[in-house]
Design an enzyme around this catalytic site. Sequence first.
Site, PDB file in Angstrom:
ATOM      1  N   GLY A   1       0.245  -3.200 -14.201  1.00 45.47           N
ATOM      2  CA  GLY A   1      -0.710  -3.666 -13.206  1.00 45.47           C
ATOM      3  C   GLY A   1      -0.832  -2.835 -11.946  1.00 45.47           C
ATOM      4  O   GLY A   1      -1.786  -3.011 -11.188  1.00 45.47           O
ATOM      5  N   ASP A   2       0.108  -1.920 -11.704  1.00 45.79           N
ATOM      6  CA  ASP A   2       0.018  -1.039 -10.530  1.00 45.79           C
ATOM      7  C   ASP A   2       0.692   0.281 -10.882  1.00 45.79           C
ATOM      8  O   ASP A   2       1.573   0.766 -10.174  1.00 45.79           O
ATOM      9  CB  ASP A   2       0.684  -1.687  -9.319  1.00 45.79           C
ATOM     10  CG  ASP A   2       0.406  -0.932  -8.025  1.00 45.79           C
ATOM     11  OD1 ASP A   2      -0.562  -0.137  -7.987  1.00 45.79           O
ATOM     12  OD2 ASP A   2       1.151  -1.130  -7.036  1.00 45.79           O
ATOM     13  N   LEU A   3       0.245   0.880 -11.968  1.00 39.54           N
ATOM     14  CA  LEU A   3       0.981   1.988 -12.570  1.00 39.54           C
ATOM     15  C   LEU A   3       0.510   3.337 -12.022  1.00 39.54           C
ATOM     16  O   LEU A   3      -0.160   4.119 -12.701  1.00 39.54           O
ATOM     17  CB  LEU A   3       0.865   1.933 -14.087  1.00 39.54           C
ATOM     18  CG  LEU A   3       1.832   2.808 -14.883  1.00 39.54           C
ATOM     19  CD1 LEU A   3       3.258   2.655 -14.387  1.00 39.54           C
ATOM     20  CD2 LEU A   3       1.742   2.495 -16.361  1.00 39.54           C
ATOM     21  N   TRP A   4       0.898   3.609 -10.790  1.00 40.52           N
ATOM     22  CA  TRP A   4       0.705   4.950 -10.243  1.00 40.52           C
ATOM     23  C   TRP A   4       2.061   5.652 -10.257  1.00 40.52           C
ATOM     24  O   TRP A   4       3.094   5.032 -10.534  1.00 40.52           O
ATOM     25  CB  TRP A   4       0.099   4.898  -8.835  1.00 40.52           C
ATOM     26  CG  TRP A   4       0.979   4.314  -7.765  1.00 40.52           C
ATOM     27  CD1 TRP A   4       1.355   3.023  -7.635  1.00 40.52           C
ATOM     28  CD2 TRP A   4       1.573   5.032  -6.685  1.00 40.52           C
ATOM     29  NE1 TRP A   4       2.153   2.874  -6.533  1.00 40.52           N
ATOM     30  CE2 TRP A   4       2.307   4.088  -5.923  1.00 40.52           C
ATOM     31  CE3 TRP A   4       1.568   6.362  -6.266  1.00 40.52           C
ATOM     32  CZ2 TRP A   4       3.028   4.450  -4.789  1.00 40.52           C
ATOM     33  CZ3 TRP A   4       2.278   6.720  -5.141  1.00 40.52           C
ATOM     34  CH2 TRP A   4       2.994   5.767  -4.406  1.00 40.52           C
TER      35      TRP A   4
ATOM     36  N   ASN B   1       5.403   4.394  -8.847  1.00 42.42           N
ATOM     37  CA  ASN B   1       6.061   3.250  -9.478  1.00 42.42           C
ATOM     38  C   ASN B   1       6.702   3.621 -10.814  1.00 42.42           C
ATOM     39  O   ASN B   1       7.006   2.759 -11.624  1.00 42.42           O
ATOM     40  CB  ASN B   1       5.070   2.098  -9.668  1.00 42.42           C
ATOM     41  CG  ASN B   1       4.754   1.415  -8.350  1.00 42.42           C
ATOM     42  OD1 ASN B   1       5.490   1.553  -7.376  1.00 42.42           O
ATOM     43  ND2 ASN B   1       3.655   0.675  -8.312  1.00 42.42           N
TER      44      ASN B   1
END
Length: 291
Positions: free
Chosen positions: A197-200, A203
């Site tokens: 859900g916030d895979l930059w 992370n």
Amino acid sequence: MWQQSAERELGVVLRRWRKLSGGDFAQSWRADVVGGDSAQLRVGDRVFIKTHANPPPRHFTTEARGLAWLAEVSSVAVPVVLGVSDEPPWLALQWVEEGHPVNATEQDLGIALAHLHQAPCPHFGRQDERSTGSLGLPNAPCQSWSQFYATQRLLPLAGIAAERQALSSATLSRIERLAQRLDEFEDVGLQASRLHGDLWAGNRLVDVEGRSWLIDPACHGGHREFDLAMMRLFGGFGDACFAAYQECWPLTAGWQERIALHQLAPLIVHAIKFGSAYVDSTEAVLDQYRV
């Protein structure tokens, strides 16, 4: 104080606290175990702990649930949750010693993500309906991706952007019009995937053995292309990662044309949080979809 709460709940004495850099939301620390009586931790172990002065409701327990949800699949590595509290707010995780990528690092991550996204997920959103992220975005269960992306991402983000005057009224109207057209981009029978859900790149940690670990999730059931589009938005992932994913579980036709659509939500988030530098990028996506 939250430090005393963490020591009490973990059953350890923590010393040599060191504040860590990075992140735009929580404050992160490393601490060493120097004593105590814990089944999980021994003297000499290191612990990662983060806190926040005023997080969204149930923020850290939601993150802990997300890490446990990802861990159920056993394909991607995530730190073990050692302890968590929302009052006072803190989250303690297994310490991951960072290293450098090896030849197989990117390929292995691509395969692991494909297996994660193939894991059963009954709906888009979250069963517990908990919000995620620093903006507290909703995650009510939805039966389709188009419904979820419109009602739980684009429209709430447009509302926040309006309140904070981050985007013009004309841009907000364009976002709302695109939200009404999402059925045009949805595959028939699309099933929800388990998403980080916030895979930059910030992370993803790489340990001393070259293995990738995922941290700071904003977990929900969603379109698997969303994680992949987020990975492409700011870079930091190698071509071998995407190639391995595609070989393991090929994406459906037209995925290239949907990349920017999935990137729209995080771009709006960045426009809200970081200002005008992301306004042009947001409007460029809207131009691409002719709204």
